[in-house]
Design an enzyme around this catalytic site. Structure first.
Site, short mmCIF file in Angstrom:
data_model
loop_
_atom_site.label_atom_id
_atom_site.label_comp_id
_atom_site.label_asym_id
_atom_site.label_seq_id
_atom_site.Cartn_x
_atom_site.Cartn_y
_atom_site.Cartn_z
N GLU A 91 0.82 -1.21 0.00
CA GLU A 91 0.00 0.00 0.00
C GLU A 91 0.85 1.26 0.00
O GLU A 91 1.92 1.29 0.58
CB GLU A 91 -0.82 0.06 1.30
CG GLU A 91 -1.68 -1.13 1.52
CD GLU A 91 -2.32 -1.11 2.89
OE1 GLU A 91 -2.15 -0.13 3.63
OE2 GLU A 91 -3.00 -2.11 3.20
N CYS A 112 2.90 8.47 1.68
CA CYS A 112 3.29 7.53 2.72
C CYS A 112 3.60 6.19 2.07
O CYS A 112 2.73 5.58 1.45
CB CYS A 112 2.14 7.41 3.72
SG CYS A 112 2.43 6.15 4.96
N CYS A 119 5.14 -7.49 8.32
CA CYS A 119 6.06 -6.92 9.31
C CYS A 119 6.32 -7.97 10.37
O CYS A 119 5.43 -8.75 10.70
CB CYS A 119 5.43 -5.68 9.95
SG CYS A 119 6.53 -4.79 11.07
N CYS A 123 3.53 -5.33 16.55
CA CYS A 123 2.87 -4.41 17.48
C CYS A 123 1.40 -4.86 17.57
O CYS A 123 0.77 -5.13 16.56
CB CYS A 123 2.95 -2.97 16.96
SG CYS A 123 4.63 -2.35 16.86
N CYS A 126 -1.55 -3.21 15.44
CA CYS A 126 -1.29 -2.87 14.04
C CYS A 126 -1.73 -3.98 13.09
O CYS A 126 -1.52 -5.16 13.36
CB CYS A 126 0.20 -2.58 13.87
SG CYS A 126 0.66 -2.14 12.20
N SER A 238 7.72 5.70 16.73
CA SER A 238 6.41 5.21 17.14
C SER A 238 6.54 4.81 18.60
O SER A 238 6.95 3.71 18.92
CB SER A 238 6.02 4.00 16.29
OG SER A 238 5.80 4.42 14.98
N LEU A 239 6.17 5.74 19.46
CA LEU A 239 6.42 5.53 20.89
C LEU A 239 5.26 4.77 21.53
O LEU A 239 5.42 3.69 22.06
CB LEU A 239 6.64 6.88 21.57
CG LEU A 239 7.17 6.82 22.98
CD1 LEU A 239 8.61 6.33 23.01
CD2 LEU A 239 7.08 8.19 23.66
N CYS A 357 -2.03 1.64 8.68
CA CYS A 357 -1.16 0.89 7.79
C CYS A 357 -1.53 -0.59 7.77
O CYS A 357 -1.83 -1.19 8.77
CB CYS A 357 0.30 1.09 8.18
SG CYS A 357 0.66 0.61 9.84
N1 SAH Z 1 7.21 0.34 11.42
C1 SAH Z 1 7.29 1.76 11.40
C2 SAH Z 1 6.53 2.44 10.28
C3 SAH Z 1 5.16 1.90 9.92
S1 SAH Z 1 3.79 2.17 10.98
C4 SAH Z 1 6.86 2.32 12.72
O1 SAH Z 1 6.43 1.57 13.59
O2 SAH Z 1 6.97 3.52 12.92
C5 SAH Z 1 3.27 3.81 10.82
C6 SAH Z 1 2.57 4.32 12.07
O3 SAH Z 1 1.18 3.90 12.14
C7 SAH Z 1 3.22 3.82 13.35
O4 SAH Z 1 3.35 4.87 14.24
C8 SAH Z 1 2.21 2.80 13.83
O5 SAH Z 1 2.36 2.55 15.17
C9 SAH Z 1 0.90 3.45 13.45
N2 SAH Z 1 -0.26 2.57 13.44
C10 SAH Z 1 -0.31 1.24 13.24
N3 SAH Z 1 -1.57 0.79 13.35
C11 SAH Z 1 -2.35 1.87 13.61
C12 SAH Z 1 -3.74 2.05 13.83
N4 SAH Z 1 -4.57 1.03 13.76
N5 SAH Z 1 -4.18 3.30 14.09
C13 SAH Z 1 -3.33 4.35 14.11
N6 SAH Z 1 -2.01 4.23 13.92
C14 SAH Z 1 -1.51 3.01 13.67
#
Ligand code: SAH
Length: 373
Positions: A91, A112, A119, A123, A126, A238-239, A357
């Protein structure tokens, strides 16, 4: 094995052309076809002699992404689902022209892009990791996300009578990049960096390094490595939790690289680049939106001189997580401001188009799997 022609820098191609006994201006012609006109086959490169085209064809592939589906309408968030040559899906999300969230304000567009299929970091909230890990994207698959969206845009404009195909095709749509699509960019480090060299170069994508934001779930050693590179990329973390207790619960990567290590790597980055780091914090109801997170989050932001981006969680099919109410989101934001932290609360633009994502890919893969049954 053949390499893709879009996986090489101008310097590499110049060395190759020299070895082939080709004059240097042929490289400029090739780059013009690839990055200004964005052609998708060798035949289209009219001013290159047939013999040279044949030579190139025998040495390089020329892959481009195939559009499977697009969601969203012009002037809003638009999401592209692409098929790769091995049929994997990825995507790319095009954000509407508006003051840029990352990088300098801009009336042009932020794109983006994804860096992996699936992945491994898992997380909990996600969608990208839900169907597991497939593979890293190749350099050209990262590069072509920008070109393919611009190609699509040029066709649209030409179709709408917007200045004719040739004029439209050379206009650049994408001015800012965020590496926040599917996958963990710093886990595909080598390909990402080479792709960004191509996208950053004036002969390539022409996107300034300061307009490129790399987002990571917290790979501390690679953050340090990135700090040592000669590029002024922006870094977003991504904290999603300001204590190890919360991060361990929702982001398994924190067990490998806990906050202390991550924070030190961010400081290293900031000191080497003189650049502000952004802390991304999705608000998940009852998980990380409690007031006890405010003090540690503020302390972290102050220490890193970082800005905090609050993002209400986007619901993912099959996962139990929810976003807090708007009142709860506001309360969290206000509490941070009271601590004198620079924060933004970004009410998600892509909620209606599965923009979190990995969501669109997951949906379409499940649809396709359903059709096959
Ligand atoms: N792996 C990298 C980049 C991809 S994720 C990272 O973790 O930063 C891009 C962002 O979208 C990250 O901050 C991730 O935590 C967030 N994200 C993932 N799922 C989400 C959701 N359902 N709602 C909002 N943000 C989300």
């Amino acid at each position: 094995m053949l390499t893709d022609v879009k996986s090489h820098t101008a310097e590499e191609l110049e060395a190759e052309f020299k070895a082939l006994g080709q004059p240097r201006y042929r490289v400029s012609q090739l780059l013009d076809w690839l990055y200004n006109r964005r052609v998708t086959d060798w035949e289209a490169m009219m001013n290159l002699p047939n013999s040279l085209r044949e030579q190139l064809r025998s040495r390089h592939t020329l892959h481009s992404l195939e559009l499977v589906r697009k969601q969203g309408v012009r002037n809003a968030t638009q999401k592209f689902l692409w098929r790769l040559s091995d049929h994997a899906l990825i995507e790319t999300v095009l954000l509407p022209a508006s003051p840029a969230l990352y990088g300098e304000p801009s009336d042009r567009h932020t794109l983006c892009i994804s860096t992996q299929v699936g992945c491994v970091y898992g997380c909990k909230f996600c969608a990208s990791g839900l169907d597991g890990w497939r593979r890293n994207l190749g350099i050209e698959e990262i590069v072509d996300q920008v070109l393919a969206v611009e190609r699509w845009n040029a066709t649209e404009q030409a179709g709408a009578g917007g200045g004719g195909a040739s004029q439209a095709s050379s206009s650049r749509l994408v001015s800012n990049l965020v590496i926040m699509g599917m996958g963990e960019p710093l886990a595909n480090y080598t390909n990402l960096l080479q792709a960004l060299r191509v996208l950053n170069a004036p002969w390539g994508g022409g996107i300034g390094a300061r307009k490129i934001t790399i987002s990571t779930c917290g790979l501390a050693p690679q953050i340090r490595k990135l700090a040592d590179e000669p590029y002024q990329f922006r870094l977003a973390i991504s904290l999603h939790g300001a204590t190890d207790e919360i991060r361990n619960k929702i982001m398994p990567v924190n067990r490998k690289h806990p906050l202390r290590e991550l924070t030190a790597a961010c400081e290293y980055y900031r000191q080497h680049k003189q650049r502000m780091v952004t802390l991304e914090y999705i608000l998940i109801a009852g998980v990380n939106d409690g007031s006890e997170q405010i003090k540690p989050l503020a302390a972290l932001a102050r220490r890193l001189k970082a800005k905090v981006n609050l993002i209400p969680y986007n619901k993912v099919d099959g996962l139990p997580w929810e976003r807090p109410t708007e009142a709860e989101q506001d309360a969290f934001f206000n509490a941070l401001e009271k601590e004198k932290v620079k924060a933004t609360l970004r009410r998600e633009k892509g909620h209606d188009i599965d923009a979190a994502c990995g969501q669109l890919r997951l949906k379409i893969e499940r649809e396709l799997a359903g059709q096959a049954r």
